[in-house]
Design a protein around this motif. Structure first.
Motif, short mmCIF file in Angstrom:
data_model
loop_
_atom_site.label_atom_id
_atom_site.label_comp_id
_atom_site.label_asym_id
_atom_site.label_seq_id
_atom_site.Cartn_x
_atom_site.Cartn_y
_atom_site.Cartn_z
N PRO A 9 0.82 -1.19 0.00
CA PRO A 9 0.00 0.00 0.00
C PRO A 9 0.86 1.25 0.00
N SER A 10 0.25 2.34 -0.42
CA SER A 10 0.99 3.59 -0.49
C SER A 10 0.93 4.35 0.82
N ARG A 11 0.20 3.82 1.83
CA ARG A 11 0.06 4.53 3.09
C ARG A 11 1.22 4.24 4.03
N SER A 12 1.21 4.85 5.20
CA SER A 12 2.35 4.87 6.11
C SER A 12 2.70 3.49 6.66
N PRO A 13 3.91 2.96 6.37
CA PRO A 13 4.32 1.69 6.96
C PRO A 13 4.58 1.79 8.45
N LEU A 14 5.02 2.98 8.92
CA LEU A 14 5.27 3.16 10.35
C LEU A 14 3.97 3.03 11.14
N LYS A 15 2.91 3.61 10.63
CA LYS A 15 1.61 3.50 11.29
C LYS A 15 1.17 2.04 11.36
N ALA A 16 1.37 1.30 10.28
CA ALA A 16 1.02 -0.12 10.26
C ALA A 16 1.83 -0.89 11.28
N ASP A 17 3.14 -0.62 11.36
CA ASP A 17 4.00 -1.32 12.31
C ASP A 17 3.55 -1.08 13.75
N LEU A 18 3.24 0.16 14.08
CA LEU A 18 2.83 0.48 15.44
C LEU A 18 1.48 -0.16 15.78
N LEU A 19 0.56 -0.15 14.83
CA LEU A 19 -0.74 -0.78 15.07
C LEU A 19 -0.60 -2.29 15.22
N PHE A 237 -9.25 -7.79 16.28
CA PHE A 237 -9.44 -8.13 14.88
C PHE A 237 -9.68 -6.89 14.03
N PHE A 238 -10.38 -5.90 14.58
CA PHE A 238 -10.61 -4.66 13.84
C PHE A 238 -9.28 -3.96 13.54
N LEU A 239 -8.43 -3.83 14.57
CA LEU A 239 -7.13 -3.17 14.37
C LEU A 239 -6.24 -3.98 13.42
N GLN A 240 -6.30 -5.30 13.55
CA GLN A 240 -5.46 -6.14 12.69
C GLN A 240 -5.86 -6.01 11.23
N ILE A 241 -7.14 -6.03 10.97
CA ILE A 241 -7.62 -5.88 9.59
C ILE A 241 -7.24 -4.52 9.03
N TYR A 242 -7.43 -3.48 9.86
CA TYR A 242 -7.09 -2.12 9.42
C TYR A 242 -5.60 -1.99 9.15
N ALA A 243 -4.77 -2.52 10.06
CA ALA A 243 -3.32 -2.41 9.90
C ALA A 243 -2.83 -3.21 8.70
N GLN A 244 -3.43 -4.38 8.46
CA GLN A 244 -3.02 -5.17 7.30
C GLN A 244 -3.34 -4.47 5.99
N SER A 253 3.03 -10.39 9.07
CA SER A 253 3.27 -11.64 9.77
C SER A 253 4.56 -11.61 10.57
N VAL A 254 5.55 -10.83 10.12
CA VAL A 254 6.81 -10.72 10.86
C VAL A 254 6.56 -10.11 12.24
N ILE A 255 5.74 -9.06 12.30
CA ILE A 255 5.46 -8.39 13.57
C ILE A 255 4.53 -9.24 14.44
N LEU A 256 3.56 -9.91 13.81
CA LEU A 256 2.59 -10.71 14.56
C LEU A 256 3.24 -11.89 15.27
N MET A 257 4.46 -12.26 14.88
CA MET A 257 5.18 -13.34 15.56
C MET A 257 5.45 -13.01 17.02
N LEU A 258 5.42 -11.73 17.37
CA LEU A 258 5.76 -11.32 18.73
C LEU A 258 4.69 -11.68 19.75
N GLU A 259 3.52 -12.13 19.31
CA GLU A 259 2.45 -12.46 20.25
C GLU A 259 2.91 -13.46 21.31
N ALA A 260 3.61 -14.52 20.89
CA ALA A 260 4.04 -15.55 21.84
C ALA A 260 5.00 -14.98 22.88
N VAL A 261 5.88 -14.07 22.44
CA VAL A 261 6.84 -13.47 23.37
C VAL A 261 6.11 -12.64 24.43
N TRP A 262 5.16 -11.80 23.98
CA TRP A 262 4.40 -10.99 24.92
C TRP A 262 3.59 -11.88 25.86
#
Length: 309
Positions: A9-19, A237-244, A253-262
């Motif tokens: 997407p052409s929108r902000s990758p930083l915003k997606a990463d934080l979300l 799920f709302f935030l995940q869909i929006y961020a994706q 998927s790279v960022i979502l791997m952190l769920e187990a660590v948290w």
């Protein structure tokens, strides 16, 4: 839960990463919410009620798109929702039986590794070489978890809760593969709403057939249930869909791997859980396998960050 196209997407990758980082924290907190709620509710009743309510909320939020779907598409989404219900039934029973949420959260990560393997079996997709390196690495980690049970005297023991979570992870991988095809013709939000509702109904039917429902629920348990539903399901799920929608699935998927660590950190802080050294090594191998599995995208992101700076 859903997969969109690989077009960046052409929108902000930083915003997606934080979300997405926020999504992983909320998802990890969901393990705590669920465990606390199931102290006063049968597992299948809890997960069925939670997902049915979450799905209804999303359906109301996007009722127009839902109403525009054809019957055929609704039936296809519901079919995968039944499969998702089976996965969540295994997951809820595993969480209810386990006294080590951090360990089973890492086992749940197997779903990510199984996605390309099942895509090969179902759709003849060709997994990258990294998949065949990551999978045995993760299986070795899984074996170490069985060898490192606190107080175990048999050498190697996989608890029923761990098998249930492993089975749930395999079913999650199936759901992901089917959804990756469905989302090409069905918008992500109504697809999610249908599948959450179907999951809820499936688990409630299983609960009615196998569990005794309590006469009442305390205010404390109700609070944990609502946190699980409104925060860990609907909001997550709302935030995940929006961020994706702001990035590619591979990046997400790279960022979502952190769920187990948290989840491991939160369960240690909240419940005072502790892992043995062998268990920590096993979890480390599973997380290493996740990194290997996504190495192509991780290295690409690293190069992009270097060029950008």
């Amino acid at each position: 839960m859903s997969l969109s196209s690989e077009t960046t997407p052409s929108r902000s990758p930083l915003k997606a990463d934080l979300l997405l980082l926020l999504v992983t924290i909320i998802a990890a907190a969901g393990w705590i919410f669920s465990k606390e709620a199931m102290a006063g509710m049968p597992p299948l009743l809890f997960i069925g009620s939670r997902f049915l309510l979450a799905g209804l909320i999303l359906a109301i939020f996007d009722a127009r798109s839902l109403g525009q779907l054809s019957t055929t598409r609704k039936l296809r989404a519901s079919g995968v929702g039944v499969l998702f219900g089976g996965a969540m039934a295994c997951w809820s029973l595993g969480v209810a039986l386990s006294d080590q949420l951090g360990v089973i959260a890492f086992i749940n990560s197997f779903g990510i590794l199984m996605v390309p393997v099942l895509a090969r079996l179902l759709f003849k997709d060709r997994p990258p070489l990294s998949t065949w390196i990551a999978l045995p690495t993760a299986l070795l980690g899984f074996a170490l978890l069985g060898m490192g049970q606190p107080g175990a005297t048999d050498g190697f023991t996989i608890e029923p809760a761990q098998w249930l979570i492993f089975g749930a992870a395999c079913l999650f991988a199936l759901v992901f593969n089917f959804n990756s095809r469905l989302v090409r013709n069905i918008p992500a939000l109504p697809l999610t709403a249908i599948q959450l509702m179907t999951t809820g109904v499936t688990c409630l039917i299983l609960s009615a057939l196998s569990e005794s429902w309590p006469a009442g629920i305390s205010l404390d348990i109700l609070s944990w249930f609502l946190a699980s539903t409104l925060i860990a399901s609907t909001l997550r799920f709302f935030l995940q869909i929006y961020a994706q929608g702001l990035t590619t699935p591979s990046h997400a998927s790279v960022i979502l791997m952190l769920e187990a660590v948290w989840a491991a950190l939160m369960s240690a802080a909240w419940f005072g859980e502790r892992m043995t050294l062998i268990q920590m090594t096993g979890c480390g191998l599973i997380f290493t396998a996740l990194l290997i599995n996504r190495w192509q995208w991780i290295s690409r992101l690293w190069r992009q960050r270097r060029f950008a700076s």
